[in-house]
Design a protein around this motif. Structure first.
Motif, PDB file in Angstrom:
ATOM      1  N   UNK A 162       0.846  -1.194   0.000  1.00 59.38           N
ATOM      2  CA  UNK A 162       0.000   0.000   0.000  1.00 59.38           C
ATOM      3  C   UNK A 162       0.878   1.239   0.000  1.00 59.38           C
ATOM      4  N   UNK A 163       0.557   2.220  -0.826  1.00 61.62           N
ATOM      5  CA  UNK A 163       1.357   3.438  -0.855  1.00 61.62           C
ATOM      6  C   UNK A 163       1.297   4.166   0.476  1.00 61.62           C
ATOM      7  N   UNK A 164       2.275   5.004   0.696  1.00 66.09           N
ATOM      8  CA  UNK A 164       2.347   5.813   1.904  1.00 66.09           C
ATOM      9  C   UNK A 164       2.450   7.269   1.516  1.00 66.09           C
ATOM     10  N   UNK A 165       1.882   8.202   2.301  1.00 62.53           N
ATOM     11  CA  UNK A 165       2.044   9.621   1.990  1.00 62.53           C
ATOM     12  C   UNK A 165       3.503  10.033   1.901  1.00 62.53           C
ATOM     13  N   UNK A 166       4.368   9.297   2.584  1.00 65.23           N
ATOM     14  CA  UNK A 166       5.785   9.608   2.559  1.00 65.23           C
ATOM     15  C   UNK A 166       6.351   9.507   1.149  1.00 65.23           C
ATOM     16  N   UNK A 167       5.759   8.669   0.323  1.00 62.91           N
ATOM     17  CA  UNK A 167       6.309   8.424  -1.008  1.00 62.91           C
ATOM     18  C   UNK A 167       5.700   9.321  -2.084  1.00 62.91           C
ATOM     19  N   UNK A 168       4.730  10.122  -1.723  1.00 64.82           N
ATOM     20  CA  UNK A 168       4.007  10.885  -2.737  1.00 64.82           C
ATOM     21  C   UNK A 168       4.928  11.905  -3.388  1.00 64.82           C
ATOM     22  N   UNK A 169       4.861  11.977  -4.685  1.00 67.59           N
ATOM     23  CA  UNK A 169       5.571  12.976  -5.446  1.00 67.59           C
ATOM     24  C   UNK A 169       4.772  13.284  -6.692  1.00 67.59           C
ATOM     25  N   UNK A 170       5.243  14.244  -7.440  1.00 65.94           N
ATOM     26  CA  UNK A 170       4.554  14.642  -8.664  1.00 65.94           C
ATOM     27  C   UNK A 170       5.314  14.088  -9.857  1.00 65.94           C
ATOM     28  N   UNK A 171       4.630  13.333 -10.697  1.00 66.59           N
ATOM     29  CA  UNK A 171       5.186  12.867 -11.969  1.00 66.59           C
ATOM     30  C   UNK A 171       4.426  13.591 -13.064  1.00 66.59           C
ATOM     31  N   UNK A 172       5.117  14.469 -13.767  1.00 65.26           N
ATOM     32  CA  UNK A 172       4.463  15.262 -14.805  1.00 65.26           C
ATOM     33  C   UNK A 172       4.714  14.618 -16.161  1.00 65.26           C
ATOM     34  N   UNK A 173       3.638  14.294 -16.831  1.00 62.75           N
ATOM     35  CA  UNK A 173       3.729  13.669 -18.150  1.00 62.75           C
ATOM     36  C   UNK A 173       3.399  14.713 -19.204  1.00 62.75           C
ATOM     37  N   UNK A 174       4.326  14.942 -20.102  1.00 59.22           N
ATOM     38  CA  UNK A 174       4.127  15.918 -21.161  1.00 59.22           C
ATOM     39  C   UNK A 174       3.399  15.282 -22.330  1.00 59.22           C
TER      40      UNK A 174
END
Length: 650
Positions: free
Chosen positions: A13-25
């Motif tokens: 299960x994901x954790x808020x600690x791992x959240x980041x932004x992946x920007x797809x062009x």
């Protein structure tokens, strides 16, 4: 015979600690990433909290797309190859700052006293923080330029001189704003005219075997790019610099090897800690993994030699303080932003990191707040502060930045939990202190993270007021303080302070519309999420050992879920199979423009508005009660208009 196949692993299960932004062009199918230590997750929380109750923000469509970004993301100043090329080639300087008279570049021979004037602010402001070069050596190079021109010095020295003069010229903008007299215009040949020119200057150097001179030149370019908040470009150079430093053995203490003279030992030590400090700052600012790990380093701090005779040089006290702080900064990044597979996050490790930060502050306190000069001491050296006012301010701000970075991730917890309330109050205190310290500063604010610190502090105070945890008039007052500081920072020419100004003004306007009888809302949990019948399976939300994660579905994600369910029956409880009749409250248009679209522009946060994006987030996920789609990595589709970026001149 045992099977050679690996047993199936349980889905994590994901954790808020791992959240980041992946920007797809959408232009070239590339992607860029921004990690959580940058604070981007908290920015999302703030804007989403305002979105639920602010008509002002929902109706405002005019904000720049960069309001979603963290100061320093120069890769996001443009999102297409054409626009990126344009932004890199934009002139950094105003016409009156440079001497554009026709001349042969290599034959420029300015007077030596002018060269000293053009570099003085660098030696005052930056050299004590990053003593990666020897002052007498650079002065000798400047003297040679005044006699024979740039053609008479080596290529690394040319790059080094251009970096130093460019940094000092950028500082001059803030000094001129305070009424100080400006030196004569600088010959254009002595500065980097564009970001692309600065980066291109290193291409030939890295083709040659590494030397200390090449590494100094490269670090000078990295420092210049960081000083103008081009952090992505600086970070890319930092990666090459770190590997080159390893090749040269700078990560090993030179006192352990008999082949180095005392002067060489000192230079290698100073150069390494300069590289280390700037790399740690860039890692935190962009949310990327550490490039230099502490367990690979045995270089002693200046004046604290363990492998030989230690010589205490008061001029190196600042770099020692910064190096020790950078180690603590790395501990914070590893604690709060490490992958869950390798994280050691616990109350014990958090207490350890807090203790390390406090230990560092206790060590630098007497340098930050020197005692009264009216003492019984008789020597001048004992009554003179060892650090300049700018550097004392810097250490104070760094302390508050780290306190915020250490506690801000806890704001994703339940608002009723002691962890959340304690972390919020600690963040409020440090945010107030940071803004107050910068507001009263009588020095040029040249350090690149000042913009991030002001931006994050204003967000925290405005958010706390919005949630009923801080007086609204006080938050508005501190927001005005932040705007004043950002106006000062904007003199350096970067677009980021002005971008933050626009965002803070919008949030402040929304805050002023809040009714007097506003009651605090439950943190991050609108009623239609709180009352939803989430499957419990084998665990409860408050089960021991299972802290509540971020349970929040953004309006844009609700819209995606709604559209995904239009083709068939409504959403069902995954445990019972019964239809879930939970609906959003009346008046909430979950299919209208989201706050991310209104404030952040077309690069809306959240999952695509189609069922194709759902399996990535929801398919075959166990224990849905322990996480939500907000815990998944962010995927942002970008489709920027190149013409909208003409104003980004850096």
């Amino acid at each position: 015979m045992d099977s050679l196949e690996e047993p199936p692993t349980k889905r994590r299960k994901p954790s808020p600690r791992e959240i980041g932004v992946m920007r797809k062009s959408s232009v070239d199918n590339s992607a860029t990433f921004l990690g959580s230590s940058s604070g981007v997750h908290f920015i999302r929380i703030v804007y989403d909290a305002f979105a639920r109750r602010s008509a002002h923000l929902n109706q405002n469509q005019s904000h720049s797309q960069t309001t979603t970004l963290v100061p320093g993301e120069d890769d996001q100043l443009a999102s297409s190859p054409l626009a990126d090329a344009v932004s890199l080639k934009n002139e950094l300087w105003m016409p009156h700052e440079l001497d554009h008279r026709p001349t042969t570049m290599g034959k420029v021979k300015p007077p030596f006293d002018h060269l000293v004037q053009w570099t003085r602010s660098y030696f005052d402001n930056w050299h004590p923080m990053f003593p990666f070069l020897l002052g007498p050596s650079l002065l000798a190079t400047l003297e040679k330029i005044s006699l024979v021109g740039l053609n008479g010095i080596s290529t690394p020295d040319v790059i080094l001189v251009r970096s130093v003069v460019s940094i000092a010229l950028m500082d001059r903008r803030q000094m001129s704003a305070r009424g100080k007299q400006s030196p004569p215009p600088v010959p254009a040949a002595l500065v980097f005219r564009t970001v692309a020119q600065a980066m291109e200057s290193l291409h030939a150097l890295f083709c040659d075997p590494p030397t200390i001179a090449i590494l100094q030149a490269a670090f000078g370019v990295e420092l210049f790019l960081a000083s103008v908040l081009r952090l992505n470009a600086a970070s890319r150079i930092a990666g090459v610099i770190a590997r080159t430093a390893f090749h040269l053995g700078l990560h090993r203490c030179p006192a352990r090897f008999p082949c180095f003279a005392p002067g060489d030992e000192a230079l290698r030590r100073r150069l390494f800690w300069s590289i280390y400090c700037l790399e740690r700052y860039l890692s935190q600012a962009l949310g990327i993994p550490l490039g230099i790990r502490d367990d690979d380093v045995d270089v002693c701090y200046p004046g604290m030699e363990r492998h030989g005779e230690s010589v205490d040089d008061h001029r190196l006290h600042l770099i020692t303080h910064l190096a020790r702080f950078s180690r603590v900064r790395g501990l914070v990044i590893e604690l709060r932003n490490k992958s869950i597979l390798h994280s050691q996050e616990s109350s014990i490790t958090a207490t350890h990191v807090t203790g390390e930060l406090t230990h560092w502050w206790n060590q630098v306190y007497d340098d930050v707040y020197p005692g009264d000069e009216d003492t019984t001491t008789t020597t001048t050296a004992s009554t003179t502060p060892r650090l300049a006012p700018l550097h004392r301010l810097l250490l104070t701000i760094l302390r508050h930045e780290s306190i915020i970075s250490l506690n801000r991730p806890l704001l994703a917890a339940e608002s009723s939990s002691p962890e959340y309330r304690t972390a919020l109050q600690i963040c409020i205190e440090s945010s107030r202190s940071l803004l107050t310290a910068l507001r009263g500063a009588e020095v040029p604010l040249v350090w690149p993270s000042f913009t991030w610190g002001v931006w994050m502090s204003c967000l925290i105070l405005v958010y706390a007021a919005w949630e009923g945890e801080f007086p609204i008039p006080a938050a508005a007052r501190y927001a005005q303080t932040g705007l004043f500081i950002l106006q000062n920072l904007s003199h350096r020419g970067s677009t980021w302070p002005q971008t933050c100004i626009e965002a803070i003004r919008a949030l402040e306007a929304a805050l002023s519309e809040q009714p007097p009888d506003h009651a605090p809302y439950t943190h991050l949990h609108p009623p239609y999420i709180q009352n939803a019948q989430l499957p419990s399976q084998n665990h409860t939300l408050n089960a021991p050992g299972h802290p509540n994660p971020l349970l929040h579905v953004l309006p844009s994600q609700q819209s995606a879920l709604h559209h995904a369910g239009q083709a068939g029956p409504g959403p069902t409880n995954q445990t019972t199979g019964e239809a879930n009749q939970t609906q959003p409250p009346p008046g909430l248009d979950i299919e209208g423009p989201t706050i991310e679209q209104s404030i952040f522009g077309e690069a809306a946060l959240g999952i695509p508005n189609s069922s194709e994006g759902l399996p990535f987030l929801l398919g075959e996920v166990e224990n849905l009660d322990l996480w939500s789609v907000a815990d998944a990595p962010w995927l942002i589709q970008e489709s920027y208009d190149v013409s909208s970026f003409h104003h980004f001149t850096g």
